[in-house]
Motif scaffolding. Structure first.
Motif: not given
Length: 628
Positions: A31-32, A34, A36-37, A40-41, A463, A466, A470
């Motif tokens: 579960r991503p 900080a 992880g996001w 993704v970006l 959903r 992401p 990751v």
């Protein structure tokens, strides 16, 4: 296509010592957080920037500074992905700690590994900080006036956080954390960081070889391989009076390559498709096409594996092994032969687009990636044919029954797998058209995989995407961090003129091209069994290129020889990576696997010799197309 690992059967248990790899460790989707996001970006930007360039080129539109932005995005993928891989314990390691019977012994081994990792990473973080300081003085700017050094801060920050993670997770709670932290203090206290011209360098350099022994011991007991390579590079540079910042400076030799972003993009494409039902659809397709032949199921396995893998480490075994082994059992194949076939097929796809090792070799050797893909096509088909032919021979002798060919099922199976089969074709067509670069073709493949998985086959919900990204980013980070520090070690080897010394020694003792190629085959086979393929390319290619040139070996032919030998090394006892993966996947002892893969090792070895001594197999297509 490289894939996330599939959990092994409940009864399966790894046979120690275990080789852990970024995609070989079975874990639940993240579960991503900080970081992880951020991954993704970064993956989204790495996909969009090349696509915008490719789409805008016919319209005369150019995104100013896109190449510099893509370079920085790749830098963030490398180090943030490496940080995530550290938290997940998915960096490549060679651990013998499992051999220790006592719990106390394993705890001491884990503490030593954690201390070595923390100390080396702390020094590497300092090295990254020195790089940032140097680049800040140059005052380079990205678009919109953003200082380049600000983006580069991701290097020391990520490495520092990795060092802190190893301290915090050291065995023994607070006592273990204190001991691991003291390793960092010791690294600084030993004088590895002051400028080389500082007094007392000769005294400190006497510590290099004992420190080397400690780092190697830490690697054997569980410290990541990239830590060992980075530590050795730091020590060797220090021994020669070079500032430690030189190691981080070598990162740019890799990241600045215009083709390196293809690695995260193609890896992500494979992860996205593999997260759904793509493996099952591919197996169904090839079973419908070849399953009716005498021993035809044995053709299905190497063919499906070759289509599904883009890496070179045989990790397809983890994803497809559980699907094809029951098929082989139902067809009546002996279990030993079946496991040997799956193990031998694990890395057969590394010769075909969009193989990542081919791209990396092209980058390091300075040869065109499209020429190398074309040159590797016939050799790759030859190896698949040899494995398939042996399987058909065994099947035709031992099996009494086979199914009938069904046009309806063949059409249905192929149609069901049309999206997976078209991904390599998409990359080939786009790249061969000459209108896009390999990175732009890889970006198109990544976007294609997301669209197919989320909106066409609907194997993934948006959903869920992401978490898959990751997972892909963690593998990308683990690989690229390894490559980055390996570049530092390679730079030292080049600066120390080891390639020239090797060339001189080889020319003195070997007097013909035939003998040189035979020695090269044996050396690459052994080294390919103990080195991870990406680091093997980074370290070995600069050494063998001048030697091969001295004997008149074509550089493209050399690339094919190099890749197929390392592919064979995955099966070579005692430590070929495919052997460990099959041992973990199927719960078999390593000595049993040695016996099961021996026939395939002999057959593929004959194929490698044929590829080596018949250059036409590699260069014939290039000659026909006027590229040679």
């Amino acid at each position: 296509m490289d894939e996330p690992a599939v959990a092994s059967d409940p009864a399966a248990a790894p046979d120690p010592p275990v080789v852990h790899d970024a995609a070989a460790v079975s874990t639940a989707p993240l579960r991503p957080g900080a970081d992880g996001w951020v991954l993704v970006l970064a993956l989204a930007l790495a996909t969009l920037l090349p696509l915008i360039e490719a789409a805008g080129r016919p319209l005369g539109f150019h995104l100013s500074g896109s190449a510099a932005y893509l370079q920085q995005v790749t830098l963030w993928l490398t180090f943030v992905g490496g940080l995530v891989a550290t938290r997940r314990r998915t960096h490549l390691t060679l651990s013998t700690a499992e051999l220790l019977r006592s719990e106390r012994g394993r705890r001491i081994a884990g503490l030593l590994a954690a201390g070595v990792a923390a100390a080396v990473l702390a020094v590497l973080a300092y090295s990254g900080l020195e790089l940032v300081r140097a680049n800040r003085q140059q005052g380079k700017l990205l678009g919109a006036g953003i200082p380049e050094w600000a983006s580069e801060c991701v290097i020391p920050i990520s490495l520092g956080l990795m060092a802190g993670w190893f301290v915090w997770t050291a065995p023994g709670r607070w006592r273990g954390r204190a001991l691991a932290g003291s390793a960092i203090v010791a690294a600084f206290a030993l004088g590895l960081l002051p400028p080389p011209e500082a007094p007392g360098v000769l005294g400190r350099s006497a510590l290099v070889w004992p420190a080397t022994a400690v780092i190697l011991a830490g690697a054997l007991l569980g410290a990541p391989v990239f830590v060992a390579m980075g530590g050795l590079a730091l020590l060797f540079f220090f021994k020669d009076g070079t500032p430690v910042g030189a190691v981080s400076a070598e990162v740019y030799r890799l990241i600045a390559s215009p083709t390196i972003p293809a690695i995260p993009l193609l890896t992500t494409a494979g992860f996205v498709l593999a997260a759904g039902q793509s493996p099952a659809r591919l197996v169904r397709c090839f079973e419908s096409l070849f399953g009716w032949l005498p021993g035809g199921i044995a053709i299905v396995v190497p063919t499906a594996f070759a289509v599904f893998t883009t890496g070179g480490s045989g990790l397809t075994i983890m994803a497809l092994g559980g699907l094809v082994l029951p098929m082989l059992a139902r067809a009546g194949y002996p279990e030993g032969f079946s496991i040997g076939l799956v193990t031998a097929s694990g890395s057969l796809g590394m010769s075909f687009p969009p193989s990542l090792p081919v791209i990396l070799y092209a980058v390091v050797a300075g040869v065109p990636a499209d020429d190398l893909y074309l040159a590797a096509l016939l050799p790759g088909l030859l190896l698949i044919g040899l494995v398939s032919g042996y399987g058909v021979r065994v099947g035709s002798r031992t099996l009494d029954r086979r199914g009938a060919f069904s046009w309806r099922e063949a059409v249905r199976g192929t149609w069901a797998a049309k999206w997976e089969l078209s991904l390599p074709l998409l990359v080939i067509v786009l790249f061969a058209s000459g209108s896009v670069s390999i990175v732009e073709a890889s970006a198109a493949a990544c976007a294609y995989a997301v669209v197919v998985a989320c909106f066409v086959t609907r194997d993934l919900r948006l959903r869920q995407l992401p978490a898959v990204l990751v997972e892909a980013g963690a593998l990308v980070g683990a690989v690229l961090v390894l490559l980055s520090v390996a570049m530092g070690l390679t730079s030292y080897l080049v600066d120390a003129q080891l390639p020239e010394q090797f060339v001189l020694w080889v020319k003195t003792h070997i007097h013909s091209q035939l003998a040189f190629l035979l020695v090269l085959n044996v050396a690459l086979l052994v080294l390919g069994s103990v080195l991870e393929i990406y680091s093997a390319i980074i370290i070995l290619v600069p050494l063998i290129i001048p030697m091969a040139a001295a004997y008149g070996v074509d550089p493209i032919h050399l690339g094919v020889i190099f890749l197929v030998n390392l592919e064979l090394g995955f099966l070579f006892p005692p430590v070929g990576l495919n052997l460990f993966l099959s041992a973990a996947r199927f719960g078999k002892p390593l000595p049993t696997l040695y016996r099961q893969v021996t026939p395939f090792l002999v057959i593929l070895g004959a194929g490698v010799l044929l590829i080596t001594y018949v250059p036409w197999l590699s260069l014939g297509i290039l000659h026909a197309l006027g590229k040679r």
